[in-house]
Design a protein around this motif. Structure first.
Motif, PDB file in Angstrom:
ATOM      1  N   PHE A  96     -68.834  74.907 -62.306  1.00  0.00           N
ATOM      2  CA  PHE A  96     -68.968  74.731 -63.676  1.00  0.00           C
ATOM      3  C   PHE A  96     -68.293  73.360 -64.039  1.00  0.00           C
ATOM      4  O   PHE A  96     -67.213  73.034 -63.516  1.00  0.00           O
ATOM      5  N   PRO A  97     -68.799  72.943 -65.438  1.00  0.00           N
ATOM      6  CA  PRO A  97     -68.087  71.741 -65.896  1.00  0.00           C
ATOM      7  C   PRO A  97     -66.590  72.041 -66.701  1.00  0.00           C
ATOM      8  O   PRO A  97     -66.269  71.960 -67.976  1.00  0.00           O
ATOM      9  N   VAL A  98     -65.609  72.026 -65.661  1.00  0.00           N
ATOM     10  CA  VAL A  98     -64.206  72.291 -66.387  1.00  0.00           C
ATOM     11  C   VAL A  98     -63.276  71.338 -65.988  1.00  0.00           C
ATOM     12  O   VAL A  98     -63.484  70.397 -64.866  1.00  0.00           O
ATOM     13  N   LYS A  99     -62.039  71.211 -66.780  1.00  0.00           N
ATOM     14  CA  LYS A  99     -61.215  70.105 -66.434  1.00  0.00           C
ATOM     15  C   LYS A  99     -60.007  70.491 -65.222  1.00  0.00           C
ATOM     16  O   LYS A  99     -59.424  69.774 -64.726  1.00  0.00           O
ATOM     17  N   THR A 100     -59.736  71.767 -65.328  1.00  0.00           N
ATOM     18  CA  THR A 100     -58.938  72.447 -64.524  1.00  0.00           C
ATOM     19  C   THR A 100     -58.936  73.718 -63.679  1.00  0.00           C
ATOM     20  O   THR A 100     -59.957  74.531 -64.539  1.00  0.00           O
ATOM     21  N   VAL A 101     -58.714  73.780 -62.472  1.00  0.00           N
ATOM     22  CA  VAL A 101     -58.957  75.249 -61.696  1.00  0.00           C
ATOM     23  C   VAL A 101     -57.677  75.502 -61.024  1.00  0.00           C
ATOM     24  O   VAL A 101     -57.244  74.752 -60.205  1.00  0.00           O
ATOM     25  N   ILE A 102     -57.008  76.794 -61.344  1.00  0.00           N
ATOM     26  CA  ILE A 102     -55.759  76.873 -60.767  1.00  0.00           C
ATOM     27  C   ILE A 102     -56.152  78.297 -59.943  1.00  0.00           C
ATOM     28  O   ILE A 102     -56.559  79.212 -60.403  1.00  0.00           O
ATOM     29  N   THR A 103     -55.773  78.151 -58.647  1.00  0.00           N
ATOM     30  CA  THR A 103     -55.632  79.372 -57.685  1.00  0.00           C
ATOM     31  C   THR A 103     -54.327  79.848 -57.132  1.00  0.00           C
ATOM     32  O   THR A 103     -53.588  78.981 -56.379  1.00  0.00           O
ATOM     33  N   LYS A 104     -53.855  80.889 -57.563  1.00  0.00           N
ATOM     34  CA  LYS A 104     -52.378  81.475 -57.123  1.00  0.00           C
ATOM     35  C   LYS A 104     -52.539  82.664 -56.432  1.00  0.00           C
ATOM     36  O   LYS A 104     -53.373  83.474 -56.805  1.00  0.00           O
ATOM     37  N   PHE A 105     -51.625  82.914 -55.730  1.00  0.00           N
ATOM     38  CA  PHE A 105     -51.468  84.033 -54.990  1.00  0.00           C
ATOM     39  C   PHE A 105     -49.974  84.584 -54.790  1.00  0.00           C
ATOM     40  O   PHE A 105     -48.959  83.849 -54.901  1.00  0.00           O
ATOM     41  N   GLY A 106     -49.797  85.962 -54.708  1.00  0.00           N
ATOM     42  CA  GLY A 106     -48.624  86.579 -54.877  1.00  0.00           C
ATOM     43  C   GLY A 106     -48.661  87.935 -54.077  1.00  0.00           C
ATOM     44  O   GLY A 106     -49.617  88.136 -53.661  1.00  0.00           O
ATOM     45  N   THR A 107     -47.567  88.260 -53.408  1.00  0.00           N
ATOM     46  CA  THR A 107     -47.591  89.436 -52.791  1.00  0.00           C
ATOM     47  C   THR A 107     -46.492  90.546 -53.260  1.00  0.00           C
ATOM     48  O   THR A 107     -45.677  90.300 -53.979  1.00  0.00           O
ATOM     49  N   VAL A 108     -46.658  91.856 -52.912  1.00  0.00           N
ATOM     50  CA  VAL A 108     -45.584  93.002 -53.349  1.00  0.00           C
ATOM     51  C   VAL A 108     -45.238  93.496 -51.965  1.00  0.00           C
ATOM     52  O   VAL A 108     -46.256  93.967 -51.202  1.00  0.00           O
ATOM     53  N   PRO A 109     -44.119  93.833 -51.826  1.00  0.00           N
ATOM     54  CA  PRO A 109     -42.752  93.387 -52.729  1.00  0.00           C
ATOM     55  C   PRO A 109     -42.401  91.779 -52.850  1.00  0.00           C
ATOM     56  O   PRO A 109     -42.913  91.255 -52.071  1.00  0.00           O
TER      57      PRO A 109
END
Length: 375
Positions: A234-247
């Motif tokens: 896709f013609p995008v300017k920014t791609v952010i990939t973030k990850f987290g856990t519980v707890p």
């Protein structure tokens, strides 16, 4: 009778892929593993596989290093699904063999290095008429299609923000733990404001509002294949990939490993194995309280009717491994039924239409919530 070969199919992810295919097709399935003995030596894997998945599925001992046996197994089937991670260590030999013998291919790969190796075979797969779809599963996989849904709602897209959350082990095996810590080894490139920038893994904590039962949870930068396949798609300017856990306690432990431990330790396979095993034991306990679910939040920003607009999609499932099985199983169902044919090597968002994605998610009871965010 169609035949499916699932490499690494006796693991948590692979067995859930097999279960989904059993539920939605009549294919005969062979799942493989290097050892016929169960994890605790209590029962053989052939017995466990038969008891869990039924007569439609059989077990075969197979080591990927045995190229001749691997080739024979691939040539005897109609579809290969590669679930034998961690993919940090894998070459593209399975895909290469599928192309050589003319068999369609899926995988659950989740590391950029493997994705790049696979994409190098795009022209060869196209010439051979082989459809190969990589990075399937839950994230990447279903998440990529959620992004495509959002992009198609806008006239112009500028920014994609993907946030992933897993409770405890997610119902997956120790391989997923290894993958998490392998992802901390090196800085990686992210597409930000129209240029590639170097990012430190597990940095820049951001608090995200996930659907119930999770609420506000911290997520961190993580190296994912979609960080570079989405800008290519896709013609995008920014791609952010973030990850987290519980707890959230696990997030702080992972952050400390990423930021305080010497790189020489993180690049030592023995240290990675130690961290994976300790984490797996910890989640054996915490899973009883947190569950093993997954949440995805996709936010796509851009313009609609010449006005700034943001489209948000969210998904929650009580079992991460089962959801991953759906993500790959849906594609297997479509390929086996002849409803999806696209020779070449493709990440999910480049191969699967939104219409087909929505149909297969609905058939599995997966509900994705959509909303326009107010500016």
């Amino acid at each position: 009778m169609t035949r499916v070969l699932i490499l690494g199919g006796s693991g948590r992810i692979g067995s859930n892929v097999a279960a989904d295919i059993v539920a939605h097709t009549q294919a005969q399935i062979t799942v493989t593993g290097r050892n016929p003995i169960g994890a605790h030596g209590v029962a053989s894997l052939p017995t466990l596989v038969s008891e869990k998945l039924g007569s439609q599925v059989q077990f075969q001992v197979l080591d990927l290093a045995d190229r001749e046996v691997l080739r024979d197994a691939i040539a005897a089937c109609d579809l290969v699904i590669h679930c034998a991670g961690p993919f940090h260590y894998r070459d593209a030999q399975v895909l290469k063999t599928c192309i050589e013998v003319g068999v369609n291919y899926l995988d659950v790969s989740d590391h950029p290095s493997f994705t790049r190796k696979a994409l190098d075979f795009r022209d060869e797969a196209a010439a051979a008429g082989v459809t190969a779809i990589i990075n399937t599963g839950i994230f990447p996989g279903i998440s990529n299609s959620m992004v495509r849904q959002g992009v198609e709602q806008l006239d112009e897209t500028e920014r994609i923000h993907l946030s992933y959350l897993v409770s405890g082990s997610g119902g997956a095996g120790i391989t997923v733990m290894r993958t998490t810590f392998l992802g901390l080894q090196s800085p990686f490139k992210a597409w930000i404001n129209g240029q590639w920038q170097i990012i430190k893994p597990y940095s820049a904590r951001e608090t995200i509002e996930f659907p119930a039962p999770y609420g506000r949870i911290g997520v961190y930068w993580f190296d994912m294949p979609e960080a570079f396949t989405l800008p290519d798609t896709f013609p995008v300017k920014t791609v952010i990939t973030k990850f987290g856990t519980v707890p959230d306690f696990y997030n702080y432990l992972t952050w400390s490993v990423a930021h305080w431990w010497p790189s020489s330790w993180l690049n030592n396979p023995k240290v990675i194995e130690f961290l994976a095993r300790v984490s797996h034991r910890m989640t054996d306990v915490s899973d009883r309280f947190t569950g093993i679910g997954v949440a995805i939040r996709s936010e796509v920003n851009g313009y609609k009717d010449d006005q700034p607009a943001s489209y948000c999609s969210t998904l929650v499932h009580e079992n991460t491994a089962v959801a991953a099985g759906y993500g790959t199983g849906t594609l297997a169902e479509l390929l086996l039924a002849g409803k999806l044919k696209k020779p070449g090597v493709w990440p999910v968002e480049q191969a699967l239409s939104t219409d087909l994605f929505e149909q297969t998610m609905q058939s599995r009871g997966i509900k994705i919530h959509h909303e326009w965010l107010k500016k």
